[in-house]
Design an enzyme around this catalytic site. Structure first.
Site, PDB file in Angstrom:
ATOM      1  N   MET A  94      17.060  22.162  20.025  1.00 34.87           N
ATOM      2  CA  MET A  94      17.086  20.945  19.209  1.00 34.87           C
ATOM      3  C   MET A  94      17.956  21.094  17.953  1.00 34.87           C
ATOM      4  O   MET A  94      17.590  20.609  16.885  1.00 34.87           O
ATOM      5  CB  MET A  94      15.643  20.527  18.862  1.00 34.87           C
ATOM      6  CG  MET A  94      14.767  20.281  20.081  1.00 34.87           C
ATOM      7  SD  MET A  94      15.540  19.255  21.373  1.00 34.87           S
ATOM      8  CE  MET A  94      14.608  17.761  21.213  1.00 34.87           C
ATOM      9  N   ASN A 111      23.976  20.990  28.861  1.00 35.27           N
ATOM     10  CA  ASN A 111      22.718  20.566  28.226  1.00 35.27           C
ATOM     11  C   ASN A 111      21.953  19.677  29.196  1.00 35.27           C
ATOM     12  O   ASN A 111      22.548  18.998  30.026  1.00 35.27           O
ATOM     13  CB  ASN A 111      23.038  19.759  26.965  1.00 35.27           C
ATOM     14  CG  ASN A 111      21.792  19.250  26.260  1.00 35.27           C
ATOM     15  OD1 ASN A 111      20.822  20.000  26.059  1.00 35.27           O
ATOM     16  ND2 ASN A 111      21.780  17.978  25.890  1.00 35.27           N
ATOM     17  N   HIS A 113      19.241  16.468  29.209  1.00 39.91           N
ATOM     18  CA  HIS A 113      18.701  15.411  28.337  1.00 39.91           C
ATOM     19  C   HIS A 113      17.756  14.544  29.167  1.00 39.91           C
ATOM     20  O   HIS A 113      18.097  14.158  30.294  1.00 39.91           O
ATOM     21  CB  HIS A 113      19.846  14.565  27.772  1.00 39.91           C
ATOM     22  CG  HIS A 113      19.346  13.495  26.858  1.00 39.91           C
ATOM     23  ND1 HIS A 113      18.829  13.766  25.609  1.00 39.91           N
ATOM     24  CD2 HIS A 113      19.249  12.151  27.015  1.00 39.91           C
ATOM     25  CE1 HIS A 113      18.453  12.635  25.042  1.00 39.91           C
ATOM     26  NE2 HIS A 113      18.685  11.639  25.874  1.00 39.91           N
ATOM     27  N   ASP A 149      24.173  14.500  22.637  1.00 38.48           N
ATOM     28  CA  ASP A 149      23.844  14.012  23.987  1.00 38.48           C
ATOM     29  C   ASP A 149      25.026  13.280  24.622  1.00 38.48           C
ATOM     30  O   ASP A 149      24.886  12.199  25.203  1.00 38.48           O
ATOM     31  CB  ASP A 149      22.600  13.101  23.947  1.00 38.48           C
ATOM     32  CG  ASP A 149      21.380  13.853  23.438  1.00 38.48           C
ATOM     33  OD1 ASP A 149      21.288  15.058  23.693  1.00 38.48           O
ATOM     34  OD2 ASP A 149      20.548  13.238  22.766  1.00 38.48           O
TER      35      ASP A 149
HETATM   36  C1  GAR Z   1      13.124  18.648  27.862  1.00 36.47           C
HETATM   37  O1  GAR Z   1      12.552  17.447  28.300  1.00 36.47           O
HETATM   38  C2  GAR Z   1      14.604  18.451  27.569  1.00 36.47           C
HETATM   39  O2  GAR Z   1      15.228  17.555  28.444  1.00 36.47           O
HETATM   40  C3  GAR Z   1      14.554  17.886  26.165  1.00 36.47           C
HETATM   41  O3  GAR Z   1      13.562  18.648  25.514  1.00 36.47           O
HETATM   42  C4  GAR Z   1      12.580  19.053  26.492  1.00 36.47           C
HETATM   43  C5  GAR Z   1      12.404  20.542  26.390  1.00 36.47           C
HETATM   44  O4  GAR Z   1      11.363  20.980  27.214  1.00 36.47           O
HETATM   45  N1  GAR Z   1      15.831  17.993  25.513  1.00 36.47           N
HETATM   46  C6  GAR Z   1      16.313  17.074  24.674  1.00 36.47           C
HETATM   47  O5  GAR Z   1      15.689  16.095  24.329  1.00 36.47           O
HETATM   48  C7  GAR Z   1      17.726  17.345  24.164  1.00 36.47           C
HETATM   49  N2  GAR Z   1      18.334  16.153  23.669  1.00 36.47           N
HETATM   50  P1  GAR Z   1      11.297  22.470  27.727  1.00 36.47           P
HETATM   51  O6  GAR Z   1      11.363  23.354  26.460  1.00 36.47           O
HETATM   52  O7  GAR Z   1       9.971  22.582  28.407  1.00 36.47           O
HETATM   53  O8  GAR Z   1      12.453  22.712  28.632  1.00 36.47           O
END
Ligand code: GAR
Length: 218
Positions: A94, A111, A113, A149
């Site tokens: 993040m 990445n 998203h 993103d």
């Molecule tokens: C996931 O849903 C990913 O797509 C999102 O954060 C989460 C992380 O979960 N990423 C974003 O929002 C990036 N813009 P995880 O740590 O269990 O993989």
């Protein structure tokens, strides 16, 4: 085996997508090896999870750089290069990466998203999808540009939005799709089949008559 590309996964939290990449890479025929997991948050749950898989982990805590984003990114860059990393997969990482970092790693950072980009960039994607009343939602894996993103799309997975969905129920179904598409996307990139051309991703060997591996339907 020796041609397996060395990947670093960057995380900030629980690391479920990281775990899906590590699990896929356990297959010796998978074209990528997860060599390093880096978190910008000390104590992120994903670090322990990576350790349980026997993967090397590191923390580069962004708060230790007194707001100097370049210094933080130089520290990341040094760690990646010292370990011989060839591609970087952001998995719930993040922090925005600057154009300096993106240029250093051009077309080598991907990445995931939790939305069908270019819709719903940013945070709270499931809430916003429900508010807008979209009927299809999903997840996207893309090459990273210096915009948030944004960048050429490698693969998307879609789920239907159901009448009684809440952000949590919808988010759970999207997460299940994320865990399917991220290993596929990394395999396409690491094997050299997915290449950026004119800001779009071309998949070598793709059957143009079919959606092939780059679109996962409900
Ligand atoms: C996931 O849903 C990913 O797509 C999102 O954060 C989460 C992380 O979960 N990423 C974003 O929002 C990036 N813009 P995880 O740590 O269990 O993989």
């Amino acid at each position: 085996m020796s041609e397996r590309k060395k990947i670093a996964v960057l995380i900030s939290g629980r690391g479920s997508n990281m775990a899906s990449l590590i699990s896929a890479s356990m297959d010796p025929s998978y074209p990528a090896e997860i060599a390093l997991v880096i978190s910008n948050k000390p104590g992120a749950a994903g670090l322990e999870r990576a350790g349980e898989f026997g993967i090397e982990t590191a923390t580069v805590d962004h708060t230790e750089f007194s707001g100097d984003r370049q210094a933080f990114e130089r520290a990341l860059d040094e760690k990646l290069k010292a370990r011989g990393i060839e591609f970087v997969a952001l998995a719930g990482f993040m922090r925005l990466l600057s154009s300096w970092f993106v240029t250093q790693w051009r077309d080598r950072v991907i990445n995931i998203h939790p939305a069908l980009l270019p819709s719903f960039k940013g945070l709270h994607t499931h809430e916003r999808a429900l508010e807008e009343g979209v009927k299809l939602h999903g997840a996207t894996v893309h090459f990273v540009s210096a915009e948030m993103d944004d960048g050429p799309i490698i693969i998307q997975g879609a789920v239907p939005v159901l009448e009684d969905d809440t952000p949590d129920t919808l988010g759970e179904r999207v997460l299940a799709v994320e865990h399917k598409i991220y290993p596929k996307a990394l395999a396409l990139v690491a094997s050299g089949r997915a290449k950026v051309k004119d800001h779009r991703v071309a998949i070598a060997g793709e059957d143009t008559e079919q959606a092939g591996p780059v679109l996962i339907w409900p």
